[in-house]
Write an enzyme that holds these catalytic residues in place. Structure first.
Site, PDB file in Angstrom:
ATOM      1  N   HIS A   2     -18.287 -51.520 -79.641  1.00 53.06           N
ATOM      2  CA  HIS A   2     -19.328 -51.176 -80.616  1.00 53.06           C
ATOM      3  C   HIS A   2     -18.710 -50.535 -81.866  1.00 53.06           C
ATOM      4  CE1 HIS A   2     -22.170 -50.653 -76.960  1.00 53.06           C
ATOM      5  NE2 HIS A   2     -22.634 -51.693 -77.628  1.00 53.06           N
ATOM      6  N   LYS A  26     -34.516 -51.813 -69.841  1.00 51.71           N
ATOM      7  CA  LYS A  26     -33.143 -51.904 -69.332  1.00 51.71           C
ATOM      8  C   LYS A  26     -32.787 -50.725 -68.430  1.00 51.71           C
ATOM      9  CE  LYS A  26     -30.307 -54.811 -72.300  1.00 51.71           C
ATOM     10  NZ  LYS A  26     -29.032 -54.830 -73.031  1.00 51.71           N
ATOM     11  N   ARG A  61     -19.611 -61.575 -78.304  1.00 48.91           N
ATOM     12  CA  ARG A  61     -18.544 -61.605 -77.304  1.00 48.91           C
ATOM     13  C   ARG A  61     -18.519 -62.986 -76.690  1.00 48.91           C
ATOM     14  NH1 ARG A  61     -21.044 -56.449 -74.535  1.00 48.91           N
ATOM     15  NH2 ARG A  61     -22.789 -57.739 -75.153  1.00 48.91           N
ATOM     16  N   SER A  67     -20.815 -52.461 -72.045  1.00 50.17           N
ATOM     17  CA  SER A  67     -21.256 -51.168 -71.496  1.00 50.17           C
ATOM     18  C   SER A  67     -21.546 -51.274 -69.997  1.00 50.17           C
ATOM     19  CB  SER A  67     -22.522 -50.691 -72.208  1.00 50.17           C
ATOM     20  OG  SER A  67     -22.275 -50.471 -73.567  1.00 50.17           O
TER      21      SER A  67
HETATM   22  P1  ADP Z   1     -28.063 -54.895 -76.312  1.00 54.23           P
HETATM   23  O1  ADP Z   1     -28.873 -53.952 -75.509  1.00 54.23           O
HETATM   24  O2  ADP Z   1     -28.744 -55.502 -77.484  1.00 54.23           O
HETATM   25  O3  ADP Z   1     -27.248 -55.874 -75.495  1.00 54.23           O
HETATM   26  P2  ADP Z   1     -25.629 -53.436 -76.691  1.00 54.23           P
HETATM   27  O4  ADP Z   1     -25.620 -51.969 -76.866  1.00 54.23           O
HETATM   28  O5  ADP Z   1     -25.096 -53.951 -75.408  1.00 54.23           O
HETATM   29  O6  ADP Z   1     -27.051 -53.928 -76.992  1.00 54.23           O
HETATM   30  O7  ADP Z   1     -24.822 -54.125 -77.860  1.00 54.23           O
HETATM   31  C1  ADP Z   1     -25.237 -54.055 -79.191  1.00 54.23           C
HETATM   32  C2  ADP Z   1     -24.571 -55.152 -79.965  1.00 54.23           C
HETATM   33  O8  ADP Z   1     -23.159 -54.962 -79.929  1.00 54.23           O
HETATM   34  C3  ADP Z   1     -24.817 -56.555 -79.443  1.00 54.23           C
HETATM   35  O9  ADP Z   1     -24.878 -57.412 -80.561  1.00 54.23           O
HETATM   36  C4  ADP Z   1     -23.600 -56.845 -78.632  1.00 54.23           C
HETATM   37  O10 ADP Z   1     -23.336 -58.224 -78.561  1.00 54.23           O
HETATM   38  C5  ADP Z   1     -22.544 -56.128 -79.448  1.00 54.23           C
HETATM   39  N1  ADP Z   1     -21.374 -55.758 -78.664  1.00 54.23           N
HETATM   40  C6  ADP Z   1     -21.311 -54.930 -77.613  1.00 54.23           C
HETATM   41  N2  ADP Z   1     -20.052 -54.844 -77.133  1.00 54.23           N
HETATM   42  C7  ADP Z   1     -19.292 -55.640 -77.923  1.00 54.23           C
HETATM   43  C8  ADP Z   1     -17.902 -56.003 -77.957  1.00 54.23           C
HETATM   44  N3  ADP Z   1     -17.039 -55.550 -77.050  1.00 54.23           N
HETATM   45  N4  ADP Z   1     -17.491 -56.860 -78.918  1.00 54.23           N
HETATM   46  C9  ADP Z   1     -18.358 -57.360 -79.815  1.00 54.23           C
HETATM   47  N5  ADP Z   1     -19.678 -57.070 -79.837  1.00 54.23           N
HETATM   48  C10 ADP Z   1     -20.142 -56.230 -78.914  1.00 54.23           C
END
Ligand code: ADP
Length: 177
Positions: free
Chosen positions: A21, A45, A101, A139
């Site tokens: 992030h 979630k 990703r 995460s």
């Molecule tokens: P969500 O609940 O929308 O999945 P996240 O907190 O998991 O939200 O992620 C927020 C954003 O950050 C999403 O667009 C996700 O694809 C991106 N993201 C999370 N981890 C990574 C990573 N390691 N590399 C690139 N993008 C990421």
């Protein structure tokens, strides 16, 4: 000529915020003057960390990065519970930033862009990729590893790592007997 004022919205659950992030946040600040980090309440979630904890962790990581690494962009951490497009309009954001990703994120993101474009064609979604060593970080997996006392130091900051161990009430283990 007036300086352009580009506002981006980077939404997510951030449960908890990872180095993936943070890499996306740093990259996004190269594109915008102000970045709103939208922390979704996301009751569906069933997040591990409550909203206040997630926001506090994002705040702490942003402070630790400092203005230089954030390209002197203005950063706002904003909890939201409404429709993403409504949040974007309310925050004056013309750009939604999402991270991508591998292929796993693609289908969901593809649908979201299509739907959001119908809801508000004025707002563009841009996708950024993290640097290779952070691309696989999720995460969900970080939580799983921490719960089992695994080492998550390559995936989150030392501060977030400690919050994870505290939450699960475990101590990091090397696996040695
Ligand atoms: P969500 O609940 O929308 O999945 P996240 O907190 O998991 O939200 O992620 C927020 C954003 O950050 C999403 O667009 C996700 O694809 C991106 N993201 C999370 N981890 C990574 C990573 N390691 N590399 C690139 N993008 C990421």
């Amino acid at each position: 000529m007036e300086k352009p004022h580009r506002v981006g919205l980077y939404p997510g659950t951030f449960d908890p915020i990872t180095l993936g992030h943070l890499d996306i946040i740093e990259r996004a600040t190269k594109l915008v003057d102000k970045l709103v980090i939208g922390v979704a309440i996301n009751r569906d979630k069933g997040p591990l960390f409550n909203l206040e904890e997630r926001v506090a962790m994002v705040d702490a990581e942003i402070a630790a990065l400092g203005p230089d690494r954030l390209n002197h962009a203005e950063i706002v951490v904003h909890p939201f519970d409404n429709l993403l497009m409504h949040c974007a309009v309310e925050q004056g954001a013309g750009i939604i930033v999402r991270g991508l990703r591998a292929v796993s994120d693609f289908e969901y993101e593809f649908q979201m862009v299509g739907m959001n474009d119908r809801l508000n064609p004025e707002v563009e979604t841009v996708f950024l990729m993290a640097t290779d060593k952070y691309q696989f970080i999720a995460s969900k997996l970080v939580k799983e590893i921490a719960r089992l006392s695994g080492d998550v130091s390559a995936f989150v900051s030392p501060r977030v790592e400690q919050h994870l161990y505290d939450k699960y009430n475990v101590a990091p283990s090397t696996g040695a007997a």
